[in-house]
Design a protein around this motif. Sequence first.
Motif, mmCIF file in Angstrom:
data_model
loop_
_atom_site.group_PDB
_atom_site.id
_atom_site.type_symbol
_atom_site.label_atom_id
_atom_site.label_comp_id
_atom_site.label_asym_id
_atom_site.label_seq_id
_atom_site.Cartn_x
_atom_site.Cartn_y
_atom_site.Cartn_z
ATOM 1 N N ALA A 80 4.855 -8.694 3.820
ATOM 2 C CA ALA A 80 3.536 -8.129 4.144
ATOM 3 C C ALA A 80 3.705 -6.743 4.773
ATOM 4 C CB ALA A 80 2.794 -9.068 5.082
ATOM 5 N N LEU A 81 4.712 -6.584 5.643
ATOM 6 C CA LEU A 81 4.940 -5.288 6.295
ATOM 7 C C LEU A 81 5.405 -4.244 5.287
ATOM 8 C CD1 LEU A 81 6.793 -6.493 9.512
ATOM 9 C CD2 LEU A 81 4.526 -5.471 9.427
ATOM 10 N N ALA A 82 6.324 -4.643 4.397
ATOM 11 C CA ALA A 82 6.873 -3.696 3.421
ATOM 12 C C ALA A 82 5.829 -3.338 2.364
ATOM 13 C CB ALA A 82 8.112 -4.299 2.758
ATOM 14 N N ALA A 83 4.915 -4.282 2.094
ATOM 15 C CA ALA A 83 3.911 -4.061 1.036
ATOM 16 C C ALA A 83 2.990 -2.890 1.371
ATOM 17 C CB ALA A 83 3.092 -5.332 0.829
ATOM 18 N N ARG A 84 2.951 -2.485 2.650
ATOM 19 C CA ARG A 84 2.109 -1.330 3.028
ATOM 20 C C ARG A 84 2.517 -0.095 2.237
ATOM 21 N NH1 ARG A 84 3.509 0.226 8.431
ATOM 22 N NH2 ARG A 84 5.506 -0.682 7.871
ATOM 23 N N LYS A 85 3.812 -0.051 1.836
ATOM 24 C CA LYS A 85 4.309 1.174 1.204
ATOM 25 C C LYS A 85 4.548 1.024 -0.298
ATOM 26 C CE LYS A 85 6.529 2.168 5.482
ATOM 27 N NZ LYS A 85 7.774 1.854 6.163
ATOM 28 N N ILE A 86 4.327 -0.185 -0.809
ATOM 29 C CA ILE A 86 4.583 -0.385 -2.248
ATOM 30 C C ILE A 86 3.298 -0.085 -3.027
ATOM 31 C CG2 ILE A 86 5.223 -2.078 -4.024
ATOM 32 C CD1 ILE A 86 6.886 -3.525 -1.953
ATOM 33 N N PRO A 87 3.360 0.818 -4.012
ATOM 34 C CA PRO A 87 2.146 1.092 -4.786
ATOM 35 C C PRO A 87 1.861 -0.044 -5.773
ATOM 36 C CG PRO A 87 3.962 2.433 -5.577
ATOM 37 C CD PRO A 87 4.514 1.586 -4.480
ATOM 38 N N PHE A 88 0.724 -0.723 -5.594
ATOM 39 C CA PHE A 88 0.392 -1.832 -6.492
ATOM 40 C C PHE A 88 -0.434 -1.361 -7.690
ATOM 41 C CE2 PHE A 88 1.522 -3.974 -2.596
ATOM 42 C CZ PHE A 88 2.335 -4.990 -3.070
ATOM 43 N N VAL A 90 -1.344 1.105 -10.916
ATOM 44 C CA VAL A 90 -0.531 1.718 -11.964
ATOM 45 C C VAL A 90 -0.298 3.215 -11.697
ATOM 46 C CG1 VAL A 90 -0.386 2.196 -14.445
ATOM 47 C CG2 VAL A 90 -1.273 0.016 -13.646
ATOM 48 N N GLU A 91 -1.359 3.930 -11.231
ATOM 49 C CA GLU A 91 -1.197 5.385 -11.000
ATOM 50 C C GLU A 91 -0.099 5.645 -9.968
ATOM 51 O OE1 GLU A 91 -5.260 4.871 -9.667
ATOM 52 O OE2 GLU A 91 -4.360 3.494 -11.093
ATOM 53 N N GLY A 92 -0.126 4.839 -8.882
ATOM 54 C CA GLY A 92 0.866 5.003 -7.815
ATOM 55 C C GLY A 92 2.265 4.736 -8.331
ATOM 56 N N GLN A 93 2.396 3.685 -9.137
ATOM 57 C CA GLN A 93 3.718 3.320 -9.674
ATOM 58 C C GLN A 93 4.231 4.432 -10.581
ATOM 59 O OE1 GLN A 93 2.907 -0.413 -11.557
ATOM 60 N NE2 GLN A 93 2.819 -1.504 -9.608
ATOM 61 N N LYS A 94 3.293 5.020 -11.363
ATOM 62 C CA LYS A 94 3.677 6.081 -12.294
ATOM 63 C C LYS A 94 4.170 7.303 -11.509
ATOM 64 C CE LYS A 94 2.067 8.459 -16.407
ATOM 65 N NZ LYS A 94 2.657 9.694 -15.916
#
Length: 215
Positions: A80-88, A90-94
């Motif tokens: 949950a803490l790390a998910a703050r920085k993971i782009p979920f 598609v634009e963010g992932q790209k």
Amino acid sequence: MLKTSSIPHSGLSRTDGVLDWLQMLTGAGLVLFMWCHMLLVSSVVISPKLMNAIAYFFEVTYMAQLGGPLIFLAFLFHFALAARKIPFRVEGQKTIWDHAKMLHHRDTWLWVVQAATAMIILILGAIHMWVVLNDLPITAAKSAARMQQTWWFLFYMILLPCVELHVSVGFYRIGVKWGVIKAETRPKAKKFEGWMFGIFMTIGIITLIRFVTLG
Ligand code: HEM
């Protein structure tokens, strides 16, 4: 002079700093847990009796019954803490993907590895803990029976490299982030990270083979 308190959102950045620390501490705790876990499970290579004795010790002292769910919680909290920085989205992932390709920067790639393995570990790790903790006591025979089923074997063949990558890269990133690994010691630290991955993968594969061949 500008006071920190007059900067808008400074409260938010303080909270972010605390959450970063908690992410690092839960991460470091889980790295330690995974090293101990691998060594304990691999005791089956020396003898299944030894693995049973260790499992028995963890159960009579209630460490498995209490420690298991605590590890599960730490695992979910760390995600949950790390998910703050993971782009979920598609634009963010790209964007991250484009930056990683553009920068040719190893540490940016390591971040992509961390985020990708995190998703796999979240699902497979949760299933693994749920199954093992709902099937106590742990015995070498029960673990071997699981490993000898094709799907479980494939399951561990995916989980094992993901965990070992995540743990080794995570250990390196914690060192860089908190200043223990400096620019001049980076090459040494990278070598150490590679060795750590190799050693734990080897122990993990030998353990898997032992379970599969256990009569
Ligand atoms: C809650 C505490 C945990 C307990 C009691 C536990 C117990 C076990 C046991 C008994 C095995 C042998 C295989 C089996 O019985 O299915 C095993 C294997 C394994 N576990 Fe865990 N585990 C725990 C947490 C985790 C976590 C958090 C991860 C990583 C996300 C993990 C990753 C693995 C892997 C990769 C293997 C295969 C090891 C090999 O190469 O032989 N375990 N675990």
